[in-house]
Design a protein around this motif. Structure first.
Motif, PDB file in Angstrom:
ATOM      1  N   UNK A  51       0.833  -1.206   0.000  1.00 52.10           N
ATOM      2  CA  UNK A  51       0.000   0.000   0.000  1.00 52.10           C
ATOM      3  C   UNK A  51       0.866   1.254   0.000  1.00 52.10           C
ATOM      4  N   UNK A  52       2.029   1.188   0.669  1.00 49.70           N
ATOM      5  CA  UNK A  52       2.934   2.335   0.674  1.00 49.70           C
ATOM      6  C   UNK A  52       3.477   2.577  -0.728  1.00 49.70           C
ATOM      7  N   UNK A  53       3.718   1.503  -1.474  1.00 52.30           N
ATOM      8  CA  UNK A  53       4.166   1.649  -2.862  1.00 52.30           C
ATOM      9  C   UNK A  53       3.064   2.302  -3.704  1.00 52.30           C
ATOM     10  N   UNK A  54       1.822   1.911  -3.484  1.00 46.95           N
ATOM     11  CA  UNK A  54       0.704   2.536  -4.193  1.00 46.95           C
ATOM     12  C   UNK A  54       0.626   4.020  -3.854  1.00 46.95           C
ATOM     13  N   UNK A  55       0.837   4.351  -2.590  1.00 47.21           N
ATOM     14  CA  UNK A  55       0.855   5.738  -2.151  1.00 47.21           C
ATOM     15  C   UNK A  55       1.937   6.506  -2.914  1.00 47.21           C
ATOM     16  N   UNK A  56       3.112   5.916  -3.020  1.00 45.17           N
ATOM     17  CA  UNK A  56       4.225   6.537  -3.745  1.00 45.17           C
ATOM     18  C   UNK A  56       3.919   6.749  -5.214  1.00 45.17           C
ATOM     19  N   UNK A  57       3.243   5.791  -5.824  1.00 44.57           N
ATOM     20  CA  UNK A  57       2.874   5.936  -7.230  1.00 44.57           C
ATOM     21  C   UNK A  57       1.896   7.087  -7.430  1.00 44.57           C
TER      22      UNK A  57
END
Length: 69
Positions: A51-57
Motif C-alpha cells: 500500500x505504501x508503494x501505491x501511495x508513492x505511485x
C-alpha cells in the motif's frame, strides 16, 4: 508521455485515493505491531509495504502533473 492536464475531478480522486492509501498503511502497520500470530504479522507487513508503494505511485502522478502545470 504527457497526454494533457489532469482534470479537477481526477485530481480530487487522486487526493481521495492518497488519503485512503495512507489510512490503509497505518492500519496495516498497527496490525503488524499488535498481532501475535506470525503469519498475520507477516501479512500485515506485506500489505503495508504494498500500500505504501501505491501511495508513492500516486504521489509520483501528482509530482509529474505539477511539473506540467
Amino acid at each position: 508521455m504527457h497526454t494533457g492536464s489532469i482534470s479537477t475531478k481526477e485530481l480530487s480522486y487522486i487526493c481521495d485515493s492518497l488519503k485512503n492509501e495512507e489510512t490503509i498503511v497505518k492500519l496495516c502497520v498497527h496490525g503488524a505491531v499488535e498481532c501475535q500470530n506470525p503469519q498475520l504479522k507477516q501479512f500485515f507487513n506485506h500489505m503495508s509495504h504494498e500500500r505504501f508503494q501505491d501511495f508513492g505511485q500516486l504521489m509520483n502522478v501528482l509530482d509529474h502533473h505539477s511539473q506540467y502545470s
